[in-house]
Design a protein around this motif. Structure first.
Motif, PDB file in Angstrom:
ATOM      1  N   THR A  40     -45.012  30.492  -2.911  1.00  0.00           N
ATOM      2  CA  THR A  40     -46.416  30.155  -3.156  1.00  0.00           C
ATOM      3  C   THR A  40     -47.300  30.750  -2.069  1.00  0.00           C
ATOM      4  OG1 THR A  40     -45.826  28.085  -4.286  1.00  0.00           O
ATOM      5  CG2 THR A  40     -48.076  28.264  -3.426  1.00  0.00           C
ATOM      6  N   GLU A  41     -46.882  30.584  -0.819  1.00  0.00           N
ATOM      7  CA  GLU A  41     -47.630  31.168   0.294  1.00  0.00           C
ATOM      8  C   GLU A  41     -47.711  32.686   0.148  1.00  0.00           C
ATOM      9  OE1 GLU A  41     -47.514  30.998   5.162  1.00  0.00           O
ATOM     10  OE2 GLU A  41     -45.638  31.313   4.073  1.00  0.00           O
ATOM     11  N   ALA A  42     -46.621  33.319  -0.258  1.00  0.00           N
ATOM     12  CA  ALA A  42     -46.593  34.778  -0.407  1.00  0.00           C
ATOM     13  C   ALA A  42     -47.531  35.234  -1.525  1.00  0.00           C
ATOM     14  CB  ALA A  42     -45.171  35.254  -0.670  1.00  0.00           C
ATOM     15  N   ALA A  43     -47.593  34.487  -2.619  1.00  0.00           N
ATOM     16  CA  ALA A  43     -48.505  34.822  -3.714  1.00  0.00           C
ATOM     17  C   ALA A  43     -49.959  34.667  -3.266  1.00  0.00           C
ATOM     18  CB  ALA A  43     -48.224  33.944  -4.930  1.00  0.00           C
ATOM     19  N   LEU A 103     -54.422  36.958 -16.474  1.00  0.00           N
ATOM     20  CA  LEU A 103     -53.979  38.112 -15.686  1.00  0.00           C
ATOM     21  C   LEU A 103     -52.880  38.882 -16.414  1.00  0.00           C
ATOM     22  CD1 LEU A 103     -53.844  36.528 -12.110  1.00  0.00           C
ATOM     23  CD2 LEU A 103     -55.321  38.432 -12.812  1.00  0.00           C
ATOM     24  N   ASP A 104     -51.984  38.167 -17.046  1.00  0.00           N
ATOM     25  CA  ASP A 104     -50.902  38.796 -17.808  1.00  0.00           C
ATOM     26  C   ASP A 104     -51.475  39.637 -18.943  1.00  0.00           C
ATOM     27  OD1 ASP A 104     -48.468  39.496 -18.888  1.00  0.00           O
ATOM     28  OD2 ASP A 104     -47.875  37.459 -19.428  1.00  0.00           O
ATOM     29  N   LEU A 105     -52.472  39.080 -19.637  1.00  0.00           N
ATOM     30  CA  LEU A 105     -53.112  39.795 -20.740  1.00  0.00           C
ATOM     31  C   LEU A 105     -53.788  41.071 -20.234  1.00  0.00           C
ATOM     32  CD1 LEU A 105     -53.761  39.492 -23.830  1.00  0.00           C
ATOM     33  CD2 LEU A 105     -55.970  38.564 -23.103  1.00  0.00           C
ATOM     34  N   ARG A 198     -42.966  28.073  -9.569  1.00  0.00           N
ATOM     35  CA  ARG A 198     -42.765  28.825 -10.804  1.00  0.00           C
ATOM     36  C   ARG A 198     -44.022  29.629 -11.162  1.00  0.00           C
ATOM     37  NH1 ARG A 198     -38.971  26.603 -13.634  1.00  0.00           N
ATOM     38  NH2 ARG A 198     -39.787  24.516 -13.203  1.00  0.00           N
ATOM     39  N   LEU A 199     -45.173  28.985 -11.005  1.00  0.00           N
ATOM     40  CA  LEU A 199     -46.431  29.675 -11.291  1.00  0.00           C
ATOM     41  C   LEU A 199     -46.714  30.752 -10.255  1.00  0.00           C
ATOM     42  CD1 LEU A 199     -48.678  26.660 -12.364  1.00  0.00           C
ATOM     43  CD2 LEU A 199     -47.991  28.586 -13.800  1.00  0.00           C
ATOM     44  N   ALA A 200     -46.377  30.480  -9.001  1.00  0.00           N
ATOM     45  CA  ALA A 200     -46.637  31.449  -7.934  1.00  0.00           C
ATOM     46  C   ALA A 200     -45.877  32.750  -8.159  1.00  0.00           C
ATOM     47  CB  ALA A 200     -46.272  30.848  -6.580  1.00  0.00           C
ATOM     48  N   VAL A 201     -44.645  32.660  -8.652  1.00  0.00           N
ATOM     49  CA  VAL A 201     -43.870  33.867  -8.947  1.00  0.00           C
ATOM     50  C   VAL A 201     -44.599  34.712  -9.989  1.00  0.00           C
ATOM     51  CG1 VAL A 201     -41.747  34.711 -10.023  1.00  0.00           C
ATOM     52  CG2 VAL A 201     -41.631  32.924  -8.284  1.00  0.00           C
ATOM     53  N   GLU A 205     -46.396  38.423  -9.380  1.00  0.00           N
ATOM     54  CA  GLU A 205     -45.971  39.578 -10.174  1.00  0.00           C
ATOM     55  C   GLU A 205     -47.177  40.260 -10.827  1.00  0.00           C
ATOM     56  OE1 GLU A 205     -43.026  38.162 -12.960  1.00  0.00           O
ATOM     57  OE2 GLU A 205     -41.413  38.931 -11.705  1.00  0.00           O
ATOM     58  N   HIS A 206     -48.069  39.470 -11.412  1.00  0.00           N
ATOM     59  CA  HIS A 206     -49.219  40.047 -12.102  1.00  0.00           C
ATOM     60  C   HIS A 206     -50.196  40.686 -11.114  1.00  0.00           C
ATOM     61  CE1 HIS A 206     -47.531  38.412 -15.623  1.00  0.00           C
ATOM     62  NE2 HIS A 206     -48.002  37.178 -15.505  1.00  0.00           N
ATOM     63  N   LEU A 207     -50.460  40.020 -10.006  1.00  0.00           N
ATOM     64  CA  LEU A 207     -51.381  40.594  -9.029  1.00  0.00           C
ATOM     65  C   LEU A 207     -50.826  41.895  -8.461  1.00  0.00           C
ATOM     66  CD1 LEU A 207     -52.655  37.494  -7.003  1.00  0.00           C
ATOM     67  CD2 LEU A 207     -53.808  38.720  -8.853  1.00  0.00           C
ATOM     68  N   GLY A 208     -49.523  41.924  -8.225  1.00  0.00           N
ATOM     69  CA  GLY A 208     -48.906  43.116  -7.656  1.00  0.00           C
ATOM     70  C   GLY A 208     -49.137  44.351  -8.508  1.00  0.00           C
ATOM     71  N   ALA A 209     -49.266  44.170  -9.809  1.00  0.00           N
ATOM     72  CA  ALA A 209     -49.465  45.300 -10.719  1.00  0.00           C
ATOM     73  C   ALA A 209     -50.846  45.929 -10.560  1.00  0.00           C
ATOM     74  CB  ALA A 209     -49.273  44.843 -12.164  1.00  0.00           C
ATOM     75  N   PHE A 210     -51.781  45.199  -9.956  1.00  0.00           N
ATOM     76  CA  PHE A 210     -53.146  45.699  -9.814  1.00  0.00           C
ATOM     77  C   PHE A 210     -53.424  46.285  -8.428  1.00  0.00           C
ATOM     78  CE2 PHE A 210     -53.565  42.648 -13.312  1.00  0.00           C
ATOM     79  CZ  PHE A 210     -54.328  43.383 -14.210  1.00  0.00           C
ATOM     80  N   PHE A 211     -52.443  46.226  -7.536  1.00  0.00           N
ATOM     81  CA  PHE A 211     -52.673  46.745  -6.188  1.00  0.00           C
ATOM     82  C   PHE A 211     -52.814  48.268  -6.211  1.00  0.00           C
ATOM     83  CE2 PHE A 211     -51.920  42.682  -4.521  1.00  0.00           C
ATOM     84  CZ  PHE A 211     -52.121  42.686  -3.148  1.00  0.00           C
ATOM     85  N   PRO A 212     -53.838  48.797  -5.562  1.00  0.00           N
ATOM     86  CA  PRO A 212     -53.924  50.257  -5.416  1.00  0.00           C
ATOM     87  C   PRO A 212     -52.728  50.773  -4.616  1.00  0.00           C
ATOM     88  CG  PRO A 212     -56.021  49.203  -4.907  1.00  0.00           C
ATOM     89  CD  PRO A 212     -55.007  48.107  -4.999  1.00  0.00           C
TER      90      PRO A 212
END
Length: 242
Positions: A40-43, A103-105, A198-201, A205-212
């Protein structure tokens, strides 16, 4: 020195802080709960790193805003949970769940971000209401199990709406009477923190896909390692590379 609060509210805060210490002692002896909180902290760190990226891309700014929303929600939910307000903590997690689905969408079809930005209220409800987002994700994934609906329904029943099941999270023990005010009991604390992890994972994952490219690499590496540890611990048959 007076806090400026009415005496009873000051006393309530003192009791909440004592419950936080009690919760901390419980967590200290539970590596699995510590792992949920670590991921959770990592997310949350990913959300913080993403919002620091300077951009003129209005679509990315939307994702940054949603990332900040998850950061604030995780922080608030954890504070409520550790202070003994489990039902209210779960209500905030429902907000995280809705944001996660959105975010997933957007991750799957980034053109939808612009459509969401410019949609009026009627348009948002027609295409981007919580139920429409869940249905779109299920259709995209070929998912007929309705797990997204079941998760949303669980949060709504237990925390989101006043009903005859919502009192279950106000009972320190199964079969006991509901209580007023905060309390700390291991099973309830464990359930809330487990759902948070569970939600943090998913959020991470979704935020990581948007990182430049090249941005926030240390934070992404830390999250990736913790995500792999999390899957290896809780879903060993589904463990996958970070």
């Amino acid at each position: 020195m007076s806090s400026g609060l009415p005496r009873n509210l000051d006393s309530l805060h003192t009791a909440e802080e004592e419950l936080r210490k009690k919760a901390g002692h419980m967590i200290a002896g539970e590596p699995r709960l510590q792992l949920h909180l670590a991921v959770t902290e990592a997310a949350m760190d990913l959300a913080n790193m993403l919002r620091q990226f300077a951009t003129n891309d209005e679509d990315l700014k939307v994702v940054q805003m949603l990332a900040m929303r998850t950061f604030n929600a995780f922080g608030a939910s954890l504070k409520l949970s550790l202070s003994g307000y489990h039902q209210n903590s779960a209500l905030v997690l429902r907000d995280v769940l809705e944001t996660t689905f959105l975010l997933d969408l957007f991750r799957g079809d980034r053109s939808l971000i612009e459509r969401w930005r410019f949609a009026d209220k009627k348009g948002r409800m027609k295409q981007f209401s919580p139920v429409k987002v869940r249905e779109a994700l299920d259709t995209r994934d070929g998912n007929t199990s309705k797990k997204r609906f079941e998760m949303y329904e669980m949060f709504s029943e237990l925390a989101g709406h006043p009903n005859m099941n919502s009192h279950l999270m106000m009972r320190p023990e199964k079969g006991s009477d509901a209580v007023i005010g905060p309390f700390i009991e291991f099973t309830t604390l464990q359930a809330g923190i487990s759902e948070m992890g569970r939600l943090a994972v998913q959020v991470g994952e979704h935020l990581g896909a948007f990182f430049p490219a090249g941005w926030g690499v240390p934070s992404r590496v830390v999250f990736g390692k913790l995500k792999l540890d999390w899957f290896s611990t809780f879903y060993p048959k589904q463990a996958r590379p970070a």
